[in-house]
Design a protein around this motif. Structure first.
Motif, PDB file in Angstrom:
ATOM      1  N   VAL A  23       2.089   5.321   0.287  1.00 24.56           N
ATOM      2  CA  VAL A  23       1.556   4.421  -0.742  1.00 24.56           C
ATOM      3  C   VAL A  23       2.322   3.110  -0.671  1.00 24.56           C
ATOM      4  CG1 VAL A  23       1.203   4.076  -3.218  1.00 24.56           C
ATOM      5  CG2 VAL A  23       0.873   6.349  -2.204  1.00 24.56           C
ATOM      6  N   ILE A  24       1.605   1.983  -0.644  1.00 20.70           N
ATOM      7  CA  ILE A  24       2.259   0.692  -0.373  1.00 20.70           C
ATOM      8  C   ILE A  24       2.944   0.101  -1.605  1.00 20.70           C
ATOM      9  CG2 ILE A  24       0.742   0.156   1.561  1.00 20.70           C
ATOM     10  CD1 ILE A  24      -0.843  -1.670  -0.298  1.00 20.70           C
ATOM     11  N   ASP A  25       2.572   0.563  -2.800  1.00 24.56           N
ATOM     12  CA  ASP A  25       3.238   0.085  -4.013  1.00 24.56           C
ATOM     13  C   ASP A  25       4.353   1.053  -4.397  1.00 24.56           C
ATOM     14  OD1 ASP A  25       1.507  -2.139  -4.390  1.00 24.56           O
ATOM     15  OD2 ASP A  25      -0.031  -0.755  -5.142  1.00 24.56           O
ATOM     16  N   HIS A  29      10.457   3.816  -2.839  1.00 29.47           N
ATOM     17  CA  HIS A  29      10.024   4.707  -3.903  1.00 29.47           C
ATOM     18  C   HIS A  29      11.230   5.375  -4.549  1.00 29.47           C
ATOM     19  CE1 HIS A  29       5.914   4.240  -2.546  1.00 29.47           C
ATOM     20  NE2 HIS A  29       6.204   4.716  -1.350  1.00 29.47           N
ATOM     21  N   ALA A  88      -2.317   9.073   0.259  1.00 25.34           N
ATOM     22  CA  ALA A  88      -2.067   7.679  -0.123  1.00 25.34           C
ATOM     23  C   ALA A  88      -3.360   6.945  -0.490  1.00 25.34           C
ATOM     24  CB  ALA A  88      -1.317   6.950   0.992  1.00 25.34           C
ATOM     25  N   PRO A  89      -4.433   7.035   0.321  1.00 21.75           N
ATOM     26  CA  PRO A  89      -5.689   6.403  -0.102  1.00 21.75           C
ATOM     27  C   PRO A  89      -6.242   6.966  -1.402  1.00 21.75           C
ATOM     28  CG  PRO A  89      -5.752   6.920   2.238  1.00 21.75           C
ATOM     29  CD  PRO A  89      -4.513   7.567   1.689  1.00 21.75           C
ATOM     30  N   VAL A 147      -4.461   8.198  -3.987  1.00 23.36           N
ATOM     31  CA  VAL A 147      -3.683   7.643  -5.093  1.00 23.36           C
ATOM     32  C   VAL A 147      -4.053   6.184  -5.333  1.00 23.36           C
ATOM     33  CG1 VAL A 147      -1.340   7.046  -5.839  1.00 23.36           C
ATOM     34  CG2 VAL A 147      -1.797   9.277  -4.809  1.00 23.36           C
ATOM     35  N   LYS A 148      -4.202   5.422  -4.276  1.00 22.53           N
ATOM     36  CA  LYS A 148      -4.606   4.017  -4.413  1.00 22.53           C
ATOM     37  C   LYS A 148      -5.945   3.902  -5.123  1.00 22.53           C
ATOM     38  CE  LYS A 148      -5.902  -0.098  -1.772  1.00 22.53           C
ATOM     39  NZ  LYS A 148      -6.143  -0.664  -0.408  1.00 22.53           N
ATOM     40  N   ALA A 149      -6.905   4.754  -4.729  1.00 16.02           N
ATOM     41  CA  ALA A 149      -8.239   4.706  -5.336  1.00 16.02           C
ATOM     42  C   ALA A 149      -8.180   5.077  -6.817  1.00 16.02           C
ATOM     43  CB  ALA A 149      -9.181   5.641  -4.584  1.00 16.02           C
ATOM     44  N   PHE A 177      -5.656   4.758  -8.944  1.00 18.51           N
ATOM     45  CA  PHE A 177      -5.000   3.718  -9.734  1.00 18.51           C
ATOM     46  C   PHE A 177      -5.829   2.434  -9.818  1.00 18.51           C
ATOM     47  CE2 PHE A 177      -0.495   5.559  -8.854  1.00 18.51           C
ATOM     48  CZ  PHE A 177      -0.740   6.547  -9.804  1.00 18.51           C
ATOM     49  N   SER A 178      -6.706   2.203  -8.839  1.00 19.76           N
ATOM     50  CA  SER A 178      -7.522   0.984  -8.848  1.00 19.76           C
ATOM     51  C   SER A 178      -8.923   1.206  -9.411  1.00 19.76           C
ATOM     52  CB  SER A 178      -7.634   0.413  -7.428  1.00 19.76           C
ATOM     53  OG  SER A 178      -8.260   1.351  -6.555  1.00 19.76           O
ATOM     54  N   GLU A 228     -11.345   2.951  -8.029  1.00 20.81           N
ATOM     55  CA  GLU A 228     -12.358   2.986  -6.985  1.00 20.81           C
ATOM     56  C   GLU A 228     -12.891   4.415  -6.817  1.00 20.81           C
ATOM     57  OE1 GLU A 228     -10.345   1.670  -3.524  1.00 20.81           O
ATOM     58  OE2 GLU A 228      -9.906  -0.339  -4.308  1.00 20.81           O
TER      59      GLU A 228
END
Length: 295
Positions: free
Chosen positions: A4-6, A36, A246-247, A249-251, A253-254, A256
């Motif tokens: 995860v990039i954040d 992290h 990771a994708p 978790v990103k989705a 939180f955003s 998507e």
């Protein structure tokens, strides 16, 4: 999660100190530029009062109890649960009542794998699918992946599971206290789609077939390709969980869309499946159970 990039604040819970040590060692092996904050705990009262996401990956026998305990100590915004969700209809009901007001998804991502998405692009929506998966390991513990795959092909609802061709006796699986069975099961869906699953613990010869709109596909997940009877070939990945988390978790939180089934959708599939398998156990085995001992 290391991908995860954040920056994340990650709390890792397990009752086993050895498991936490192994997790910490594996985390240390990851090469990441993101800083992290990872904290390993073996008591849930150490959790913060609120968290964005909980990912629960226990065995089925303790999942409901653990979800209940987590919710006592921390207000969770989103949940992702591993299959099998629970071991009985009663536990499924308890899980639904606990989480029905929360955004919850179940981690059955097979339909998201690139290989199957590539095959899907050859057909218009609504085309019936007949799927056959034979020779894989773990019929009971993996069946829900295939059931969800066929269900999500057209958004079809699971109607019934035919267990008449299962072997008569269950056997202990590699995890002590849990059981498996070999043989064949058939799943029927409300759009006319069908699924066959077949295993033999002594023979592991994968034969994965999809029949769609008159075409038959032979799928080779290991080599990442599928050939159809009309001469077409599709190539694509069978993504590992380490590539999907990771994708996901990103989705989440955003906001998507990302395609995993909701808790409500998955509980229906689980309920039909668990009832059929429990009925089979109680018909064939000497001890009668309310909770099916599967993981």
């Amino acid at each position: 999660l290391s991908k995860v990039i954040d920056p994340l604040e990650i709390w890792v819970f397990d009752i086993s100190p050895d498991s936490l040590i192994r997790a910490d060692e594996r985390w240390a092996e990851m090469q990441t530029m993101i800083s992290h904050d990872v904290r390993c705990i073996n008591n849930l009262d150490q959790l913060p009062a609120s968290m964005d996401l909980a990912i629960v990956t226990t065995t089925a026998d303790v999942r409901v109890r653990l979800v209940t305990e987590i919710a006592k100590f921390s207000e969770i915004q989103y949940w992702v649960l591993e299959k099998i969700l629970a071991q009985s209809i009663q536990q499924l009901d308890e899980l639904y009542n606990l989480l029905r007001e929360k955004p919850v998804w179940v981690n059955t991502p097979m339909h998201l794998w690139s290989l199957y998405r590539k095959i899907r692009t050859h057909y218009k929506p609504g085309r019936l699918i007949e799927a056959s998966f034979e020779g894989f390991r773990g019929l009971v513990c993996n069946a829900i992946h295939y059931i969800d795959f066929v269900s999500r092909w057209n958004g079809a609802r699971l109607l019934e599971i035919d267990v008449s061709n299962l072997n008569p006796f269950w056997f202990e699986s590699k995890r002590k206290g849990f059981f498996e069975i070999d043989g064949e099961i058939y799943a029927n869906f409300d759009d006319g789609s069908r699924l066959k699953l077949s295993t033999d613990r002594h023979i592991h010869n994968h034969q994965f077939r999809l029949k769609i709109d008159g075409d038959e596909w032979l799928v080779n997940e290991a080599e990442r390709f599928a050939n159809s009877s009309n001469g077409r070939t599709s190539f694509g990945d069978v993504e590992l969980q380490s590539q999907l988390t990771a994708p996901l978790v990103k989705a989440i939180f955003s906001g998507e869309p990302f395609g995993l089934p909701t808790l409500t959708e998955s509980i229906h599939q689980h309920a039909v499946f668990i009832k059929a398998m429990t009925d089979h156990w109680n018909t064939q085995m000497p001890n009668k159970l309310e909770r099916l001992p599967v993981t």
